[in-house]
Motif scaffolding. Structure first.
Motif, mmCIF file in Angstrom:
data_model
loop_
_atom_site.group_PDB
_atom_site.id
_atom_site.type_symbol
_atom_site.label_atom_id
_atom_site.label_comp_id
_atom_site.label_asym_id
_atom_site.label_seq_id
_atom_site.Cartn_x
_atom_site.Cartn_y
_atom_site.Cartn_z
ATOM 1 N N PHE A 286 0.955 -1.351 0.207
ATOM 2 C CA PHE A 286 -0.081 0.084 0.053
ATOM 3 C C PHE A 286 0.891 0.987 0.199
ATOM 4 C CE2 PHE A 286 -3.609 -3.404 1.949
ATOM 5 C CZ PHE A 286 -4.478 -2.662 0.807
ATOM 6 N N SER A 287 2.330 1.117 0.600
ATOM 7 C CA SER A 287 2.670 2.368 0.377
ATOM 8 C C SER A 287 3.488 2.661 -1.031
ATOM 9 C CB SER A 287 3.664 2.030 1.750
ATOM 10 O OG SER A 287 4.836 1.532 0.833
ATOM 11 N N GLY A 288 3.881 1.667 -1.879
ATOM 12 C CA GLY A 288 4.333 1.865 -3.148
ATOM 13 C C GLY A 288 5.404 1.069 -3.744
ATOM 14 N N ARG A 289 5.770 0.426 -2.089
ATOM 15 C CA ARG A 289 7.822 0.375 -2.156
ATOM 16 C C ARG A 289 7.998 -0.998 -2.820
ATOM 17 N NH1 ARG A 289 11.206 -2.730 1.255
ATOM 18 N NH2 ARG A 289 12.990 -2.732 1.679
ATOM 19 N N LEU A 290 7.015 -1.833 -2.462
ATOM 20 C CA LEU A 290 6.731 -2.980 -3.664
ATOM 21 C C LEU A 290 6.968 -2.975 -4.739
ATOM 22 C CD1 LEU A 290 6.536 -6.054 -3.410
ATOM 23 C CD2 LEU A 290 4.701 -6.101 -3.945
ATOM 24 N N ARG A 291 6.338 -2.279 -5.543
ATOM 25 C CA ARG A 291 6.520 -1.789 -6.858
ATOM 26 C C ARG A 291 7.783 -1.404 -7.108
ATOM 27 N NH1 ARG A 291 5.571 2.766 -9.598
ATOM 28 N NH2 ARG A 291 4.326 3.149 -7.667
ATOM 29 N N ARG A 292 7.957 0.029 -6.130
ATOM 30 C CA ARG A 292 9.307 0.639 -6.330
ATOM 31 C C ARG A 292 11.022 -0.401 -6.387
ATOM 32 N NH1 ARG A 292 6.443 4.244 -3.091
ATOM 33 N NH2 ARG A 292 7.789 3.295 -1.445
ATOM 34 N N GLN A 293 10.099 -1.042 -5.802
ATOM 35 C CA GLN A 293 12.154 -1.251 -5.038
ATOM 36 C C GLN A 293 12.354 -2.610 -5.303
ATOM 37 O OE1 GLN A 293 14.074 0.687 -4.057
ATOM 38 N NE2 GLN A 293 14.495 -0.262 -2.329
ATOM 39 N N PHE A 294 11.413 -3.005 -6.174
ATOM 40 C CA PHE A 294 11.129 -5.081 -6.114
ATOM 41 C C PHE A 294 10.959 -4.996 -7.920
ATOM 42 C CE2 PHE A 294 10.370 -5.418 -2.034
ATOM 43 C CZ PHE A 294 11.378 -5.905 -1.495
ATOM 44 N N PHE A 295 10.426 -4.168 -8.558
ATOM 45 C CA PHE A 295 9.431 -4.182 -10.058
ATOM 46 C C PHE A 295 10.451 -3.179 -10.923
ATOM 47 C CE2 PHE A 295 7.082 -6.808 -7.655
ATOM 48 C CZ PHE A 295 7.328 -7.723 -8.468
ATOM 49 N N PRO A 296 10.788 -3.164 -11.699
ATOM 50 C CA PRO A 296 10.791 -4.332 -13.001
ATOM 51 C C PRO A 296 12.195 -5.432 -12.700
ATOM 52 C CG PRO A 296 10.700 -2.087 -14.496
ATOM 53 C CD PRO A 296 10.847 -2.032 -12.820
ATOM 54 N N ILE A 297 11.966 -5.873 -13.392
ATOM 55 C CA ILE A 297 13.043 -7.150 -13.931
ATOM 56 C C ILE A 297 13.095 -6.857 -14.704
ATOM 57 C CG2 ILE A 297 13.807 -9.700 -12.462
ATOM 58 C CD1 ILE A 297 12.720 -9.737 -10.026
ATOM 59 N N SER A 298 14.327 -7.183 -15.306
ATOM 60 C CA SER A 298 14.800 -7.288 -16.473
ATOM 61 C C SER A 298 15.425 -8.661 -17.141
ATOM 62 C CB SER A 298 14.857 -5.763 -17.130
ATOM 63 O OG SER A 298 16.026 -6.197 -18.079
ATOM 64 N N PRO A 299 15.248 -9.691 -17.943
ATOM 65 C CA PRO A 299 15.925 -10.436 -17.823
ATOM 66 C C PRO A 299 17.646 -10.141 -18.788
ATOM 67 C CG PRO A 299 13.488 -10.688 -18.940
ATOM 68 C CD PRO A 299 13.668 -9.353 -18.512
ATOM 69 N N GLN A 300 17.685 -8.964 -19.315
ATOM 70 C CA GLN A 300 18.922 -8.534 -19.452
ATOM 71 C C GLN A 300 19.327 -8.564 -18.341
ATOM 72 O OE1 GLN A 300 18.882 -5.805 -22.336
ATOM 73 N NE2 GLN A 300 20.871 -6.163 -23.516
ATOM 74 N N GLN A 301 19.110 -7.293 -17.659
ATOM 75 C CA GLN A 301 19.919 -6.599 -16.349
ATOM 76 C C GLN A 301 20.103 -7.600 -15.730
ATOM 77 O OE1 GLN A 301 20.896 -3.413 -16.342
ATOM 78 N NE2 GLN A 301 22.028 -4.515 -14.549
ATOM 79 N N LEU A 302 19.207 -8.607 -15.416
ATOM 80 C CA LEU A 302 19.386 -10.387 -14.684
ATOM 81 C C LEU A 302 20.332 -10.491 -14.939
ATOM 82 C CD1 LEU A 302 18.277 -11.653 -11.878
ATOM 83 C CD2 LEU A 302 16.876 -12.810 -13.522
ATOM 84 N N LEU A 303 20.633 -10.748 -16.013
ATOM 85 C CA LEU A 303 21.468 -11.965 -16.173
ATOM 86 C C LEU A 303 22.639 -11.873 -16.313
ATOM 87 C CD1 LEU A 303 20.416 -13.414 -20.123
ATOM 88 C CD2 LEU A 303 20.903 -14.666 -17.546
ATOM 89 N N HIS A 304 22.734 -9.646 -16.603
ATOM 90 C CA HIS A 304 24.164 -8.563 -16.517
ATOM 91 C C HIS A 304 24.609 -9.281 -14.874
ATOM 92 C CE1 HIS A 304 26.545 -5.141 -15.372
ATOM 93 N NE2 HIS A 304 27.024 -4.631 -16.508
#
Length: 211
Positions: A95-113
């Motif tokens: 409800f604070s929006g922290r979940l969206r701000r801190q954990f998303f988005p997860i880019s596959p390309q950035q994740l591999l990097h």
């Protein structure tokens, strides 16, 4: 008068130091969750030893409760702590929006990097207020894993009262294996988490002091 935009490196050291990284509610729920998990794992190992359905036993020195009845009491007490405190953590994040701000988005390309950088020991922690892709995925995983632990634990505790949930988890015996493997995954996360904290000790200070 319009003030110039300042980058983090351009700000005075005192200003950067005083910047809040983790608010008080986050630090409190984090440490309460940590206590609950330690109690659950150690008492759960003692409960497991009473059946040993996986074919091995946990050293008694690592277990909590002394005997099966004592371990069950510790387990149930810690279960409520994790359920309520964990739910509070998720609700505030949502409800604070922290979940969206801190954990998303997860880019596959950035994740591999980031995974490649982590394997080379070069994963950046320049700004502890922001998570890299590896951290985002790991924290999201442990949130879902804890939910699975609670749901499978409900089946083991009140199997008759949750027939649909029991069937979704493969019956009572299936729920035992789900619960055990979810606990194992949580222990693996904790071990990795401790290693990362040891490599970047200022993250521990931030979770203790908030700055």
């Amino acid at each position: 008068m319009k003030l110039p935009n300042l980058r983090l490196n351009d700000m005075p050291a005192t200003a950067v130091k005083s910047k809040t990284i983790h608010p008080a509610w986050l630090r409190c729920t984090h440490w309460l969750n940590a206590i609950a998990v330690l109690l659950l794992v150690s008492s759960g190992w003692r409960i497991y030893n009473a059946t040993g359905f996986m074919g091995f036993s946990i050293p008694r020195s690592l277990t909590l409760g002394g005997w099966l009845g004592g371990a069950l009491q510790w387990h149930f007490a810690a279960m409520w702590l994790l359920a309520f405190n964990g739910a509070l953590y998720l609700l505030i994040n949502l409800f604070s929006g922290r979940l969206r701000r801190q954990f998303f988005p997860i880019s596959p390309q950035q994740l591999l990097h980031d995974v490649g950088a982590a394997l080379k020991g070069k994963l950046s922690h320049a700004d502890p207020r922001h998570y890299n892709s590896v951290q985002r995925l790991a924290y999201l995983f442990v949130m879902l894993d804890c939910v699975l632990l609670v749901l499978s634990g409900l089946v083991l505790w009140k199997s008759v009262q949750f027939p649909l949930l029991r069937e979704c988890l493969g019956g009572y015996e299936g729920a035992r294996y789900v619960h055990f493997y979810a606990m194992t995954a949580l222990c693996a996360f904790i071990a990795l988490h401790v290693v990362m904290v040891a490599l970047v000790p200022r993250t521990l200070l931030a979770m203790l002091r908030g700055h």
